[in-house]
Design an enzyme around this catalytic site. Structure first.
Site, mmCIF file in Angstrom:
data_model
loop_
_atom_site.group_PDB
_atom_site.id
_atom_site.type_symbol
_atom_site.label_atom_id
_atom_site.label_comp_id
_atom_site.label_asym_id
_atom_site.label_seq_id
_atom_site.Cartn_x
_atom_site.Cartn_y
_atom_site.Cartn_z
ATOM 1 N N GLN A 75 0.994 -1.218 -0.031
ATOM 2 C CA GLN A 75 0.054 -0.095 -0.048
ATOM 3 C C GLN A 75 0.834 1.427 0.104
ATOM 4 O O GLN A 75 0.841 2.246 0.865
ATOM 5 C CB GLN A 75 -0.966 -0.022 1.268
ATOM 6 C CG GLN A 75 -2.221 -0.923 1.102
ATOM 7 C CD GLN A 75 -2.904 -0.355 0.046
ATOM 8 O OE1 GLN A 75 -3.035 0.924 -0.328
ATOM 9 N NE2 GLN A 75 -3.857 -1.293 -0.431
ATOM 10 N N SER A 76 1.954 1.326 -0.925
ATOM 11 C CA SER A 76 2.836 2.435 -0.996
ATOM 12 C C SER A 76 2.069 3.719 -1.562
ATOM 13 O O SER A 76 1.693 3.654 -2.698
ATOM 14 C CB SER A 76 3.810 2.099 -1.967
ATOM 15 O OG SER A 76 4.800 3.007 -1.836
ATOM 16 N N ASN A 77 2.265 4.760 -0.759
ATOM 17 C CA ASN A 77 1.685 6.060 -1.025
ATOM 18 C C ASN A 77 2.891 6.626 -2.462
ATOM 19 O O ASN A 77 2.221 7.240 -3.237
ATOM 20 C CB ASN A 77 1.488 7.119 -0.025
ATOM 21 C CG ASN A 77 0.788 6.772 1.024
ATOM 22 O OD1 ASN A 77 -0.405 6.300 0.848
ATOM 23 N ND2 ASN A 77 1.101 6.867 2.401
#
Length: 344
Positions: A75-77
Site C-alpha cells: 500500500q505504498s503512497n
C-alpha cells in the site's frame, strides 16, 4: 538556498495550507497544534512524495529516461504518486511492491493505493518480504536496458539527495508562511520512514538557521538506525546544496516508540489518532505513516512533552487512500446512535 539551480517540474499544488487545529488542541489540553497540509499537494490524492517527484522526475527527463522504476510496500503512497507523476509527464512506470505485512485480504492487496497504481497505468510486480528491493530494481532496469529502454530508478520513498530537495523547498515554504502569519514555530513533528522527508526538512531548516527543531516519529526502524539514516541523507543533501557541515548530528531526532509490531501493522494509538483527528478537525490521516506520526504527537502532548502555549506543527504526509486497504483495523470505530443526536 537557491533551489532553481536544480532541475524541477511543477506538478504539485503549492503552497500547501498551514492551518490551526483548535478542536484537537482543546481536546488534548496542551500546546497549540497546527497542521501543514502536504496531503493537499494535488497529484492523485496528494501526499509528501509529490514534492520529491518534482525534482526526481525532472532529473529523469533530463537524463532522457523513457520509464521510471520504483518500489515500496503493497500500500505504498510513494508508488501511487510516482505512477501519477509519470503519467502526467509522459513516462512509463513500473512498480515493485514488497509484502511487508503478510496481509492477503483483497482489500489490502487490491484496493487503496494498489487500485490507483493500476488506474494510473503502472504495472506492478510483487515480491516477498525481506527482498533486497534496491537489487530487485537494478535487475529490472538491466532487463529494460537489454531491450533498448532507458530506465530511471527512483529509490523507495524517493529518498535520495535529489528527492530530499523537495523537503528543503518545503522548509523554505513553511518558514515563509509562518513569518507572514506571525507564527513562531516551536516544534515541527512528522512521520519518518525512508528518511527523505526528515532529511530535507533538517537540511533546509538548519541551512537557514531557522531555530525550528524537527522531531520524526518513526514508523519502521529502531531509533538509532532511523536517526543515522536521516543524518546521513541530511548531511549529503546539505553537501549537494553547497552548504557542507550545515547539519549537526544533534539536529536529527527520532522517536520510534510508536512503530508497534512493525511497519504497516496497525496499532491502537494509530486507530485512535485517525479517528480523533477526523472527528475534531475533519482531516483524514493514513494508517502507515501520518496515523502513527499523529499517535506519537498525541501521546507526547498527553505526557506534557510540549509546553502550554507552544506552537507545534504537524506535517501531514498524506496517504488517506490507504485507509481502504485497512478496513478490518477500523471495524470498531463505527459510531453508534445514542438517541441524543450524536454518535458515540
Amino acid at each position: 538556498m537557491h533551489l532553481s539551480r536544480f532541475p524541477r517540474i511543477r506538478i504539485g499544488h503549492m503552497n500547501t495550507p498551514l492551518e490551526p487545529m483548535p478542536r484537537l488542541s482543546a481536546a488534548l489540553g496542551g500546546p497549540n497544534l497546527w497542521i501543514k497540509r502536504d496531503d493537499c499537494t494535488g497529484l492523485a490524492t496528494g501526499g509528501n512524495k509529490t514534492r520529491k517527484l518534482e525534482f526526481l522526475i525532472a532529473d529523469a527527463l533530463e537524463q532522457g529516461a523513457d520509464i521510471v522504476i520504483t518500489q515500496g510496500a503493497t500500500q505504498s503512497n510513494h508508488a501511487r504518486q510516482t505512477a501519477a507523476a509519470a503519467a502526467k509527464t509522459g513516462l512509463e512506470c513500473l512498480i515493485l511492491l514488497e509484502d511487508r505485512t503478510g496481509y492477503t485480504d483483497e482489500a489490502y492487496t487490491r484496493s487503496g493505493n494498489v487500485l490507483l497504481d493500476h488506474i494510473l497505468g503502472a504495472p506492478t510486480r510483487t515480491y516477498p518480504g525481506a527482498t533486497d528491493m534496491a537489487a530487485a530494481m537494478e535487475e529490472v532496469a538491466d532487463e529494460l536496458r537489454a531491450k533498448g529502454r532507458k530506465p530511471y530508478v527512483i529509490p523507495g520513498g524517493g529518498s535520495n539527495v535529489i528527492g530530499a530537495l523537495g523537503y528543503v523547498n518545503c522548509a523554505i515554504e513553511l518558514t515563509a508562511q509562518a513569518n507572514d502569519m506571525g507564527l513562531r514555530i516551536d516544534h515541527l513533528v512528522h512521520a519518518t520512514g525512508s528518511a527523505g522527508t526528515q532529511a530535507g526538512l533538517v537540511a533546509g531548516l538548519e541551512g537557514m538557521r531557522s531555530g525550528i527543531p524537527v522531531l520524526g516519529i518513526g514508523v519502521r526502524a529502531p531509533k538509532e538506525r532511523q536517526e543515522d539514516s536521516v543524518y546521513k541523507l541530511a548531511a549529503a543533501t546539505a553537501e549537494h546544496l553547497g552548504i557542507p557541515g550545515a547539519v549537526s548530528r544533534d539536529s536529527v531526532r527520532a522517536n520510534c516508540d510508536y512503530v508497534g509490531e512493525g511497519y504497516g501493522l496497525p496499532t491502537d494509538g494509530m486507530i485512535e489518532a485517525v479517528a480523533l483527528l477526523a472527528r475534531t478537525e475533519g482531516v483524514l490521516l493514513d494508517p502507515v505513516y501520518s496515523g502513527k506520526g499523529m499517535a506519537g504527537l498525541i501521546d507526547l502532548c498527553r505526557k506534557g512533552e510540549f509546553g502550554k502555549g507552544e506552537n507545534v506543527v504537524f506535517l501531514h504526509t498524506g496517504g488517506s487512500v490507504g485507509l481502504f486497504g485497512y478496513q478490518g483495523a477500523f471495524a470498531d470505530v463505527t459510531p453508534q446512535w445514542n438517541g441524543t443526536g450524536a454518535g458515540n
